[in-house]
Motif scaffolding. Structure first.
Motif, PDB file in Angstrom:
ATOM      1  N   ASP A  28       0.869  -1.177   0.000  1.00  0.00           N
ATOM      2  CA  ASP A  28       0.000   0.000   0.000  1.00  0.00           C
ATOM      3  C   ASP A  28       0.898   1.216   0.000  1.00  0.00           C
ATOM      4  OD1 ASP A  28      -2.222  -1.559   0.080  1.00  0.00           O
ATOM      5  OD2 ASP A  28      -2.514  -1.406   2.267  1.00  0.00           O
ATOM      6  N   LEU A  82       0.776   5.537   0.151  1.00  0.00           N
ATOM      7  CA  LEU A  82      -0.064   6.704   0.410  1.00  0.00           C
ATOM      8  C   LEU A  82       0.206   7.751  -0.671  1.00  0.00           C
ATOM      9  CD1 LEU A  82      -2.124   8.003   2.357  1.00  0.00           C
ATOM     10  CD2 LEU A  82      -0.174   9.021   3.584  1.00  0.00           C
ATOM     11  N   THR A  88      -3.827  11.743   0.118  1.00  0.00           N
ATOM     12  CA  THR A  88      -4.501  11.313   1.350  1.00  0.00           C
ATOM     13  C   THR A  88      -5.060   9.900   1.213  1.00  0.00           C
ATOM     14  OG1 THR A  88      -6.547  12.287   0.533  1.00  0.00           O
ATOM     15  CG2 THR A  88      -5.145  13.686   1.928  1.00  0.00           C
ATOM     16  N   GLU A  89      -4.759   9.278   0.113  1.00  0.00           N
ATOM     17  CA  GLU A  89      -5.387   7.980  -0.152  1.00  0.00           C
ATOM     18  C   GLU A  89      -4.346   6.870  -0.235  1.00  0.00           C
ATOM     19  OE1 GLU A  89      -8.413   6.001  -3.486  1.00  0.00           O
ATOM     20  OE2 GLU A  89      -7.743   8.074  -3.678  1.00  0.00           O
ATOM     21  N   TRP A  90      -4.660   5.783   0.474  1.00  0.00           N
ATOM     22  CA  TRP A  90      -3.812   4.599   0.371  1.00  0.00           C
ATOM     23  C   TRP A  90      -4.200   3.822  -0.888  1.00  0.00           C
ATOM     24  CZ3 TRP A  90       0.382   3.373   3.198  1.00  0.00           C
ATOM     25  CH2 TRP A  90       0.604   4.086   4.384  1.00  0.00           C
ATOM     26  N   ASN A 132       6.868   8.882  -0.087  1.00  0.00           N
ATOM     27  CA  ASN A 132       5.531   8.394   0.286  1.00  0.00           C
ATOM     28  C   ASN A 132       5.649   7.415   1.447  1.00  0.00           C
ATOM     29  OD1 ASN A 132       5.690   9.044  -2.672  1.00  0.00           O
ATOM     30  ND2 ASN A 132       3.471   8.803  -2.489  1.00  0.00           N
TER      31      ASN A 132
END
Lengths: 743, 324
Positions: B186, B188, B191-193, B253
């Protein structure tokens, strides 16, 4: 092989010793050579007759003759051959003493020379044997050409020889593939004898003395190919004085020099170089940035008696260099040397030998092409060949021979999977043969056996590699003779090409893949020949060729472990008719072939793309005035087979979609073809004309020529691009001129 | 003079300067074209049924009409049941040639069973019946060595040259296979994984340094050696793949490495043969220059193939090197 080779030599030695013993009988032989009095060129197929005895002989390919076992006495010996003034000499034979009697003949004026494969000296061979044709320089000169004369293009007038396009000298003989023809140039094996995509051959007609073409059932001594033999003999340089020649046409410039060297020796140098690639482009109908050269050098010496030694060099090269980075560049080279000799070492054994070397190489530089990959190939072939002719009696003639050849092949390429590959192989090719010619009553027998020892030692089947060759002819009525012949042949090398390619520029040779038997064929020929009228000769032949083993694509290959090639079979059969006639100052020639060829690839039986049902050549050559020659030639050929496009479907390629969503994979159209080669292209026909005028100006022989190809501009289909729909026709109306000045 | 007639004939023939028309197209061979690849990793199976076509010109890419066959009834049978596939449509990814949606036949929810034989029958009112049989490869036996498991969860604690081995056994009905080793993480982004995966190469142009330049991934290969496999990767590629992600691609990130999956895809005979043919046999030694048409459909063109997907999953610890 190492253990058997001495055995072969031993057997030959015994035979030679036996023949020597025979020669000591209490009779005497007359032998000698027949030569041109001016040039010292040996004259083959001259008739040597002993007046009042019914005895005689024909001179062989190096002008040698031998009439054995003559009773002692005084004789008048006469020699005659077309194109020369006959000569008679007195011979006094003493018991046990053979007499050397050489003849130097004066050339007759050129107007006497008869042309268009009609000359009686050729008929000696062609009337008694099947499937053999002899062309001489003047025959080649008569045939209308594109820009310059060409030897291999000239062969296309012969029955049984088919070419798939105007722009290729490559030909197919009696249903055989293009790599089944053996090309010999003074004994040099030439693996790619083509210039300019095949529009011309590497053999310059000006240096050619004689061409023997065997279209089937060829005699022992010729092997390694399944279909035909083209045996080119060059002429010697002039021994009487320095001579030169220069010529130019739209395509190439040529220079030739010849003259005497030391005693009884001569030399000849001929070089030819293309001058304009624009001519190629005009001939082929598209831009072809091509250049070529070839050169022949020959040194000849006749040190005395019947001995003769020659050294021949052949060098030729082509470059097809595209200005576009997306189109590949091609280049290929042929280089060869032959050292030949002939002698009479003992009373009745005439020996001929040749040491030869040949190197063929070719390169394809793909540059940034998307359709071609880079590749290179070479064939090197060195060897020694010897033939002994044993003259035992008037009726019997024996030939024994052997050859040790060492061809090695190399092929480097990038295959469709993108991997760099190299296939290198070499062969040891020892051959031995024995041949017997005799007259049994009215029947003429020419029989022998040809043994491919190399194949035998590598597991070849004895029944395939011990090859009988037989030719019989029998007079049936008047001048008519019935003929029949049989021969078995094998071939261990083949070219890698897509058999459906329109023109093959890059020929790579490989040996028959491991695990597959040698390619093998049997030839059966029946013939009838004779005079329809005093000046009309007809030859009719029927042939059947059975290919017991061919190397064909494995069309069922699915996996990498499956072989690329498998064993196939094939057959071809047909009838050929040749008519030659002379009416006043006109020579008429017609050849018609009706043939079928079929290949069986694992049950799929199809006509190969060179299968032509009907083929007709008509030619009229006239000599209406001194120095003036004119020829008309019309050719008709029924259409070649091809596979029709019967539709398309879109197929997934799974480039990046396993195990993903195959249904979303972008599909590419796949062309569906109908039954393989079941349809036919349109028929081909073309009329060519040529006229030349020879005149002597001061000390120069000047020859000016005009050729018009495709006089009525027939649109003969060359190829059709199925993707773009573009039709490309073969040679359109094409005039060309030439000028030759000889000193 | 006897030659005169011949000359006259030749001159007469010379008046026939003509252009013989030629068309390489023969009578159109209208065929039903069926393609299907059943897979164990999905619960929907698709079959495409089209018609062969003939463009009016010569370039087939100019043919843009929808050539899906509409009047068909598609069924799939196994040893016990018969299933009917439904007519459906999907949006095309590539609409440069065909504008209309992709029409096909779907069976949902349905997952083919490993080792099972299926028969696909396509009945068309206009084109007759086309059918094909496919044997889904059986389950593959996957394993990993003891050391491989340790290397995968702690790659930076091991030497780059250490081997990550997966001794496996293919089903006897598998004719080809494809192995893959992927690492899933995952990342980032803003603001989104976002979950992503990357496949590890089996070699590169510079294997000694484990450089990732010009990576070479495993290719579809034939099932040889009686199905016994030993797929081996080098730890150096795993290390450099992770380094490439955390130091270069996503240097700024936050990342969490989730798992590493060893996947083995088995191909049945039809799919493997078709794939081999359209990819020039994957034969590094081939000298063959043409490409034949491969078809295994009775009464039509195309093939029905199957593949199975088996995998080993290695969950990565929360303190996996590179997590941040």
């Amino acid at each position: 092989m190492r253990t058997r080779a001495p055995h072969i030599v031993l057997v030959l030695s015994l035979l030679i010793s036996l023949a020597s013993y025979i020669s000591k009988a209490q009779t005497a032989d007359i032998y000698g050579v027949v030569t041109d009095s001016l040039t010292r060129q040996r004259i083959p197929l001259a008739n040597v007759t002993i007046i009042g005895t019914g005895r005689g002989a024909a001179s062989n390919n190096v002008g040698f003759y031998l009439i054995p076992k003559m009773a002692p006495g005084t004789y008048e010996v006469v020699v005659s051959v077309l194109g020369y003034i006959g000569l008679a000499r007195k011979a006094i034979l003493r018991e046990g003493q053979s007499l050397e009697l050489n003849f130097e003949l004066c050339s007759a004026s050129i107007e006497v020379q008869e042309v268009i494969i009609n000359a009686p000296r050729k008929r000696l061979e062609t009337e008694t044997s099947t499937s053999v044709h002899v062309l001489e320089k003047q025959d080649i000169k008569m045939i209308p050409v594109a820009a310059q004369q060409d030897l291999l293009q000239s062969l296309k007038i012969l029955p049984g020889i088919v070419s798939t396009s105007d722009v290729s000298s490559r030909f197919y003989v009696r249903g055989g593939a293009g790599d089944q023809n053996l090309f010999l140039f003074d004994g040099i094996r030439v693996y790619y004898p083509f210039h300019a995509l095949g529009i011309y051959s590497s053999f310059n007609p000006n240096v050619v003395d004689k061409v023997e073409v065997y279209t089937g059932a060829f005699p022992p001594g010729f092997g390694g190919r399944l279909s035909s033999v083209v045996n080119v003999s060059t002429r010697d340089g002039r021994a009487d004085g320095l001579s030169g020649q220069a010529s130019i046409n739209f395509l190439s410039a040529e220079a030739e020099l010849e003259g005497p060297a030391f005693d009884n020796s001569s030399w000849l140098i001929n070089a030819r170089k293309s001058v304009s690639s624009k001519t190629f482009s005009n001939i082929a109908g598209q831009n072809i940035p091509l250049s070529f050269y070839d050169a022949t050098i020959k040194l000849s010496t006749q040190p005395g008696g019947v001995k003769k030694f020659d050294v021949t060099f052949l060098s030729s090269g082509d470059n097809l260099l595209s200005g576009s980075k997306d189109e590949p560049d091609y280049s290929w080279r042929n280089n060869g040397i032959a050292i030949t000799g002939s002698n009479l070492p003992t009373g009745r054994i005439f020996l001929q030998w040749v040491i030869f070397g040949s190197v063929y190489s070719a390169d394809r530089n793909a540059k940034e092409s998307r359709t071609a990959t880079s590749a290179s190939t070479s064939v090197k072939h060195y060897g020694l060949r010897t033939t002994a002719t044993v003259y035992t009696s008037q009726e019997d003639l024996y030939f024994f021979g052997f050859e040790f050849g060492f061809p090695s092949m190399e092929y480097k390429f990038v295959n469709p999977a993108g991997a760099q590959q190299e296939i290198a192989s070499s062969l040891v090719e020892p051959l031995v043969w024995a041949r017997y010619q005799s007259k049994l009553g009215d029947m003429q027998l020419d029989a022998g056996v040809h043994v491919e020892v190399g194949s035998l030692l590598h597991g070849g089947k004895p029944l395939d590699e011990i090859q009988p060759r037989i030719n019989l002819s029998y007079p049936v009525m008047g001048s008519w003779r019935a003929k029949s012949s049989f021969g078995r042949f094998t071939q261990r090398m083949l070219t890698v090409e897509n058999e459906d390619d329109i023109v093959s520029i890059f020929d790579a040779w490989i040996r028959v893949p491991e695990g597959l038997p040698t390619q093998q064929a049997d030839h059966y020929v029946l013939g009838l020949s004779g005079n329809l009228a005093e000046q009309a000769f007809l030859n009719l032949e029927g042939y059947y060729k059975h290919y017991g083993s061919l190397v064909v694509y494995n069309r069922d290959k699915l996996q990498a472990s499956d072989p690329d090639y498998i064993q196939g079979t094939g057959k071809s059969y047909g009838v050929e008719l040749t008519l030659r006639s002379k009416v006043a100052w006109l020579d008429l020639y017609g050849a018609y072939s009706l043939g079928w060829a079929l290949v069986d690839n694992a049950g799929l039986v199809y006509y190969p793309r060179y299968d032509r049902r009907h083929h007709l050549n008509l030619m009229v050559a006239g000599h209406p005035a001194k120095g003036l020659n004119a020829t008309l030639r019309w050719e008709f050929g029924s259409g070649f087979p091809f596979s029709q496009t019967v539709g398309y479907f879109d197929q997934p390629t799974f480039t990046n979609t396993l195990p993903g969503q195959f249904e979303l994979d972008t599909r590419v159209p796949f062309m569906m073809l109908g039954e393989k080669n079941a349809a036919r292209l349109p028929a081909y026909h073309r009329l060519d004309a040529s006229i030349s005028y020879d005149i002597r100006l001061l000390d120069f022989d000047v020859s000016a020529g005009l050729n018009i190809l495709n006089v009525y501009d027939s649109k003969n289909l060359f190829y059709f691009d199925r993707i773009t729909g573009r039709r490309v026709d073969m040679l359109s109306f094409y005039p060309s001129a030439s000028l030759t000045i000889k000193y | 003079m006897a030659a005169k007639p011949l000359v006259i004939i030749l001159l007469l023939l010379s008046t026939f300067g003509c252009n013989q028309p030629f068309d390489p197209k023969g009578p159109v061979d209208q065929q039903m074209v069926v393609f299907a690849v059943f897979s164990t990793d999905r619960d929907v199976q698709y079959v495409t049924v089209d018609m062969s076509y003939m463009p009016s010109g010569f370039d087939p890419l100019t043919y843009t009409s929808d050539n899906a066959l509409n009047d068909v009834f598609v069924t799939l049978k196994d040893s016990r049941n018969m299933y009917q596939l439904r007519d459906t449509a999907l949006a095309r990814l590539d609409t440069s040639r065909y504008k209309s949606p992709l029409r096909l036949y779907a069976l949902y929810p349905f997952t083919v069973r490993q080792g099972q034989t299926y028969q696909l029958v396509v009945q068309s009112r206009s084109m007759g019946v086309a059918s094909a049989t496919v044997v889904v490869p059986g389950k593959a036996l996957l394993d990993s060595t003891y050391s491989a498991r340790y290397i995968l969860i702690e790659p930076f604690s091991h030497f780059p040259e250490e081997k990550i081995r997966f001794p496996s056994r293919l089903s006897s009905s598998a004719k080809g296979y494809l192995a893959r080793l992927t690492i899933t993480y995952d990342v980032l982004k803003g603001t989104e994984w976002v979950q992503e995966s990357v496949e590890l190469p089996i070699a590169t142009a510079d294997t000694a340094a484990y450089s990732l330049e010009h990576p070479i991934y495993p290719q579809i290969a034939p099932n040889l050696s009686a199905g016994v496999l030993d797929v081996t990767y080098r730890n150096g590629f795993l290390i450099n793949t992770i380094k490439n992600l955390i130091l270069a691609k996503y240097a700024d990130n936050r990342m969490v490495f989730k798992w590493i999956v060893f996947t083995l895809i088995q191909l049945d005979q039809n799919l493997f043969n078709y794939y081999s043919v359209v990819h020039d046999y994957r034969d590094p030694r081939t000298v063959r220059l043409d490409r034949p048409m491969y078809s295994e459909i009775n009464g039509g063109i195309g093939f029905v193939g199957a593949c199975t997907v088996d995998s080993l999953v290695f969950l990565l610890p929360t303190n996996f090197s590179g997590n941040r």
